[in-house]
Design a protein around this motif. Structure first.
Motif: not given
Length: 252
Positions: A1-26
Motif C-alpha cells: 500500500m502506497s497511500g496514494k488516495f489517503s484521506n480522499q473521497v470517491a464514488v464508484v457506480t456499479g460497484a457491487s461486483t466485478g470491476i467496480g467492486f475491485a476499484i472500490a476495494q483498491a
C-alpha cells in the motif's frame, strides 16, 4: 500500500461486483477516507459493503434514474464530503442481433450506459473538488464492431466521446476526464448480462488466450489498478485519453 488516495473521497457506480467492486476495494487499500458505492441490488450491495468495511457507504441507486442520482448526491452532502474522484463505472451489456432488437432493449442499454454516465457526472460535479478526476468505464468495444453487440459498442463509443469534451469543458476547474477501456475480463456481466453458460465462458476464455498477446483473460483487480492510475496524481498530466487495458488485443 502506497497511500496514494489517503484521506480522499470517491464514488464508484456499479460497484457491487466485478470491476467496480475491485476499484472500490483498491481505493480503500490505498488509504481512501470514504468510498461511496452504488448498485441496483440491495442484497449484492450489502454483501459488497460487508467485504469492504466501514469506510464503504452503499447507496442503492440506478444510474438511469435522476431521482436516484439526486439521492446519491444528498447522501454525500449529508456527510459534508467533497469528491476527489468519480468513477462512472455502471454499465450493462446485452446481446442485440440486428433484425431482432427491440426498442425496449435499445432504451435499456442507452439509458444505463450513456444517459447514466452523463447524469452521474453532471449530478456529482458540484461536489467535486477543483483538480479532481473523472474516470469513465468504456470498453475496447468502443472502437470495434463486435458482432451482435451494436448497442453496447455504440454506447461505449459515446462514453469515450464524453471524456474528450469534458476534458476541455472542465479545464477551468482542472478536473481531468479519462476513459478506462477494459478488454475481456471475467466478471458477473458474462453470467448475468450476456447470460453465458459455463461452457460458453470457458470456450471464450480459451479463445481469448489465443488472440490476446498476454495470453489470458483479465481479472477485475488488473483493470482496477489502471483505473486508480488514471485518478491518481501519477496521471496528473493525463487528460482526455482512452486507456486500453486489454493485454494488447486492440494493438494487433
Amino acid at each position: 500500500m502506497s497511500g496514494k488516495f489517503s484521506n480522499q473521497v470517491a464514488v464508484v457506480t456499479g460497484a457491487s461486483t466485478g470491476i467496480g467492486f475491485a476499484i472500490a476495494q483498491a481505493l480503500l487499500v490505498e488509504g481512501a477516507k470514504r468510498v461511496y458505492i452504488t448498485g441496483r441490488s440491495a442484497g449484492t450491495l450489502e454483501a459488497a459493503v460487508a467485504k469492504l468495511g466501514d469506510k464503504a457507504v452503499a447507496v442503492l441507486s440506478d444510474v438511469s434514474s435522476q431521482v436516484d442520482l439526486d439521492k446519491l448526491k444528498a447522501t454525500i452532502e449529508a456527510r459534508h464530503d467533497q469528491l476527489d474522484a468519480v468513477f462512472a463505472n455502471a454499465g450493462i451489456c446485452e446481446k442485440n442481433p440486428l433484425g431482432e432488437t427491440t426498442e425496449a432493449t435499445y432504451y435499456n442499454v442507452f439509458d444505463v450506459n450513456v444517459k447514466g454516465v452523463f447524469f452521474t457526472v453532471q449530478t456529482l460535479l458540484p461536489l467535486m473538488k477543483d483538480g479532481s478526476s473523472v474516470v469513465l468505464t468504456a470498453s475496447i468495444c468502443s472502437s470495434n464492431g463486435m458482432e451482435g453487440l451494436s448497442l453496447y459498442n455504440a454506447s461505449k463509443a459515446a462514453v469515450r466521446s464524453f471524456a474528450r469534451t469534458w476534458a476541455n469543458e472542465l479545464k477551468g476547474r482542472k478536473i481531468r476526464a479519462n476513459v478506462l477501456s477494459p478488454g475481456f475480463t471475467r466478471t458477473p456481466l458474462m453470467d448475468n448480462g450476456l447470460k453465458m453458460s459455463a461452457g460458453e465462458i470457458e470456450a471464450l476464455r480459451q479463445h481469448v488466450e489465443q488472440i490476446t498477446p498476454l495470453g489470458y483473460m483479465a481479472q477485475p483487480e488488473e483493470i482496477a489498478t489502471a483505473a486508480l492510475f488514471l485518478a491518481s496524481a501519477d496521471a496528473k498530466y493525463v487528460n482526455g485519453v482512452e486507456l486500453m487495458v486489454d493485454g494488447g488485443l486492440s494493438q494487433i
